[in-house]
Design a protein around this motif. Structure first.
Motif, mmCIF file in Angstrom:
data_model
loop_
_atom_site.group_PDB
_atom_site.id
_atom_site.type_symbol
_atom_site.label_atom_id
_atom_site.label_comp_id
_atom_site.label_asym_id
_atom_site.label_seq_id
_atom_site.Cartn_x
_atom_site.Cartn_y
_atom_site.Cartn_z
ATOM 1 N N SER A 10 13.434 42.009 42.143
ATOM 2 C CA SER A 10 14.535 41.862 43.104
ATOM 3 C C SER A 10 15.825 41.477 42.400
ATOM 4 O O SER A 10 16.913 41.884 42.802
ATOM 5 N N LEU A 55 23.205 38.006 48.638
ATOM 6 C CA LEU A 55 21.828 37.513 48.602
ATOM 7 C C LEU A 55 21.048 38.260 47.532
ATOM 8 O O LEU A 55 21.280 39.450 47.297
ATOM 9 N N ASP A 56 20.122 37.552 46.889
ATOM 10 C CA ASP A 56 19.174 38.220 45.993
ATOM 11 C C ASP A 56 17.863 38.495 46.724
ATOM 12 O O ASP A 56 17.209 39.508 46.496
ATOM 13 N N LEU A 57 17.499 37.551 47.590
ATOM 14 C CA LEU A 57 16.231 37.685 48.306
ATOM 15 C C LEU A 57 16.415 37.310 49.766
ATOM 16 O O LEU A 57 17.105 36.331 50.090
ATOM 17 N N LEU A 58 15.782 38.097 50.649
ATOM 18 C CA LEU A 58 15.831 37.807 52.082
ATOM 19 C C LEU A 58 14.408 37.772 52.621
ATOM 20 O O LEU A 58 13.686 38.765 52.544
ATOM 21 N N GLY A 80 26.420 41.453 50.196
ATOM 22 C CA GLY A 80 25.795 41.547 48.878
ATOM 23 C C GLY A 80 25.699 40.190 48.199
ATOM 24 O O GLY A 80 25.659 40.093 46.977
ATOM 25 N N ASP A 109 25.882 37.186 54.777
ATOM 26 C CA ASP A 109 25.621 37.120 53.334
ATOM 27 C C ASP A 109 24.908 38.377 52.848
ATOM 28 O O ASP A 109 25.199 38.913 51.777
ATOM 29 N N PHE A 110 23.958 38.819 53.644
ATOM 30 C CA PHE A 110 23.193 40.019 53.277
ATOM 31 C C PHE A 110 24.127 41.224 53.130
ATOM 32 O O PHE A 110 24.093 41.934 52.127
ATOM 33 N N VAL A 152 19.153 43.750 47.604
ATOM 34 C CA VAL A 152 18.441 42.550 48.030
ATOM 35 C C VAL A 152 16.946 42.831 48.122
ATOM 36 O O VAL A 152 16.545 43.855 48.666
ATOM 37 N N ARG A 167 20.046 33.278 44.939
ATOM 38 C CA ARG A 167 20.647 33.277 46.274
ATOM 39 C C ARG A 167 19.652 33.841 47.273
ATOM 40 O O ARG A 167 19.321 35.027 47.233
ATOM 41 N N ALA A 168 19.131 32.974 48.138
ATOM 42 C CA ALA A 168 18.074 33.399 49.057
ATOM 43 C C ALA A 168 18.359 32.929 50.472
ATOM 44 O O ALA A 168 19.045 31.925 50.680
#
Ligand code: ADP
Ligand code: ZN
Length: 608
Positions: free
Chosen positions: A57, A112-115, A110, A106-107, A63, A87-88
């Motif tokens: 990821s 977030l790294d993980l959702l 861009g 946030d999603f 994401v 960033r999750a």
């Protein structure tokens, strides 16, 4: 790994997570997913499944979307990632619309790294359109066995996950589970359309867990001895079958000075949430629970899992015991099991709803569990064989440590069986284990006299064994199917298999119950376990670091292990780094944690 994929993945592993190298099959999976491939990953608890999707990821653009049924744990998972500087965020039903909107923003930006996503969110059209508008690095389907209808954790919402592939055919998917049987594996692959994916089945061995199954004598006293002698002040889970015994055991442990909390589905949701949060956050709590507790609990320092009642299947037992020792440090899986357990479980199967095939399946599960309990060879060999994996005797289970003796129980078996036969012929009256043993021992109880059982030819023919030994014989005959339980009143009847034994055509080999339970480690006071094996001088430093960690975790409202795992503190206490760069070389300390906690650790080390 090819150079193209290995470099960025290793860089992330080192910089973000602070680890030097991938473990086991992680590299293979990570490389495959980074390159855009699908994967189905079966690894036991503690093997490191999370990194298999977290690293890709972070390497792939977009994401990583993680589908997980563990809503109550999402906040902790996000906190743990935040501590690493990742960033999750998560979307589930516990949030209000404002909180959800912030995560969605946030999603889309861009950021977030993980959702993390609860599966039922995917039923909401706005979630799907949200995902359409962002960039998705991959889909990770955690606890993937929830899609298997015949498994023990089926979630209807998981069936919709097959649509991910149709809607986003170019986004790689990785499904992960710690459930291992072939049947479950096949069902996951079929339902999630992962037939063409990379399948990785790791060894299911958990070498740091010591497996022990003890004859049930005085279960509470046995449990207390385990807690006091081997795991004082340490975190653990005690599983009980019923809600009532959960409550009673938790209360009783508390009166004995053990910090114990109850957990079962009958408790108020807020009580359950509080108790779970305390178990995760505080050091050394004992959770007394039904099997409703535990899935997804990734507390790394659970030092023991004790069962006070017989589990219904080997699969369930392995899942439950697997919650011990995720951090790889020595841990105990202990089960107390006795005659009454077998009688009760057989009776429950007799009375259960469902067709004959269903009852037969339950009986097969129980038989496999009983075979594990009564085995005279290595428990681990038998456990792994159940999951289709061959192995050698382990040296870290009770039967390896104290090999049980066997004895020729043919005559004893014949005595029990003919007593059951004679009692069974009494009209209208049927009898259970107590009466069988009393007759064998020649005890003239009121019930014996009332039915004139002292006049039977078998009365008093069993003086060579004690009451406990006879109960052990009866238990093993039940486990071997040489004796059966019938109807709603736990009465014994002969089976087809009893006949050749009675006729002297078939010998019966029995296990001699050990007089004392196997024990390998005996420990000093609180915290001794985690400090075990530390070089001289390091133990007090380790304890100081633990105190610092507890205070820091409390201040930040996160579980202690989110700050640092025991293994990391042990290494710090041993190496005694003198500067931030030096501290950064310790396993488990990446850039994020170094920035956040580095000064605190160095200050703690400086207090001599
Ligand atoms: P699982 O989800 O399979 O039960 P986790 O992902 O929680 O396991 O990982 C178990 C533990 O092992 C965690 O503490 C994790 O940080 C650690 N771990 C995982 N991979 C590695 C690695 N390559 N090197 C060092 N530690 C690792
Ligand atoms: Zn063994």
């Amino acid at each position: 790994m090819t150079a193209a994929a290995v470099e960025p993945a290793l860089e992330v592993l080192r910089r973000v997570f602070g680890y030097d190298a991938f473990r086991g099959d992680q590299a293979r999976v990570v490389e495959h997913v980074i390159a855009g491939g699908d994967a189905l990953v079966l690894m036991p608890t503690g093997a490191g499944k999370s990194l298999c999707y977290q690293v890709p990821s972070l390497v792939r653009p977009g994401v990583g979307v993680v589908v997980s049924p563990l809503i109550a744990l999402m906040q902790d998972q996000v906190d743990a990632l935040t501590a690493l500087g990742v960033r999750a965020g998560f979307l589930n039903s516990t949030q209000d619309p404002d909180q959800r909107r912030a995560v969605e923003r946030d999603f889309l930006a861009g950021e977030l790294d993980l959702l993390y996503l609860a599966p039922e969110r995917l039923r909401v059209p706005s979630t799907l359109s949200l995902l359409d508008r962002g960039q998705i690095a991959l889909f990770a389907i955690d606890e993937a066995h929830c899609v298997a209808q015949w498994g023990h954790d089926f979630r209807p919402d998981y069936l919709m996950l097959s649509e991910l592939h149709q809607r986003w055919p170019d986004v790689p998917r990785i499904a992960l589970t710690a459930t291992a049987t072939d049947a479950t594996h096949a069902e996951i692959a079929e339902r999630l359309d992962l037939g063409g994916a990379l399948h990785v089945v790791a060894s299911f061995d958990r070498p740091n867990i010591q497996y022990r199954i003890a004859p049930k004598d005085e279960p509470r006293a046995q449990l207390l001895q385990l807690l006091r002698d081997e795991h004082p002040g340490e975190a653990g889970i005690v599983y009980c079958l019923s809600r009532r015994s959960v409550e009673q055991t938790a209360t009783w442990l508390s009166t004995q000075g053990v910090n114990a909390l109850p957990y079962h589905a009958g408790l108020d949701a807020s009580v359950r949430a509080t108790n779970q949060a305390r178990f995760l956050r505080e050091d050394g709590l004992v959770m007394v629970a039904t099997i409703a507790f535990g899935m997804g609990i990734d507390k790394p320092d659970v030092r023991f899992v004790a069962h006070l009642d017989l589990p219904k299947s080997v699969e369930g037992y392995y899942q439950e015991t697997g919650r011990a020792g995720r951090d790889g440090l020595p841990s105990t899986a202990w089960l107390a099991y006795g005659l009454a357990d077998v009688v009760q479980q057989r009776k429950m199967i007799n009375e259960s709803d469902g067709d004959l095939a269903h009852r037969r399946r339950l009986a097969q599960h129980l038989d496999a569990m009983l075979a594990l309990c009564e085995t005279v060879s290595c428990r681990r060999v038998q456990l792994l064989a159940y999951f289709g994996q061959a192995s050698e005797p382990c040296g870290n289970c009770d039967t390896c440590l104290v090999p049980p003796e066997t004895w020729d129980g043919t005559v004893a078996a014949q005595k029990v069986l003919s007593t059951v036969y004679r009692l069974d012929r009494e009209r209208g009256q049927r009898f259970g284990a107590g009466q069988v043993v009393d007759v064998l021992l020649g005890k003239r109880t009121a019930k014996v006299e009332q039915h004139a059982h002292h006049e039977l030819s078998v009365f008093g023919v069993g003086s060579e064994l004690s009451e406990g030994e006879w109960r052990g014989v009866v238990r093993q005959l039940l486990a071997q199917g040489l004796l059966a339980v019938e109807g709603a009143y736990q009465v014994f009847v002969l089976t087809e298999a009893s006949r050749p034994v009675l006729a002297g055509e078939q010998p019966v080999l029995l296990r001699k119950d050990p007089v004392k339970q196997a024990r390998t480690r005996s420990r000093g006071g609180r915290g001794a376990a985690a400090a075990v094996d530390l070089p001289a001088g390091a133990a007090p430093v380790f304890e100081r670091l633990r105190t610092w960690r507890a205070a820091t975790a409390k201040e930040q409202g996160v579980p202690a292990y989110v700050v640092f795992h025991d293994a990391t503190l042990r290494e710090i206490a041993t190496v005694l780094p003198g500067s931030l760069p030096e501290l950064g070389t310790i396993s488990g300390i990446g850039e994020g944690k170094l920035a956040k906690y580095g000064d605190g650790v160095l200050a703690t080390l400086a207090q001599a």
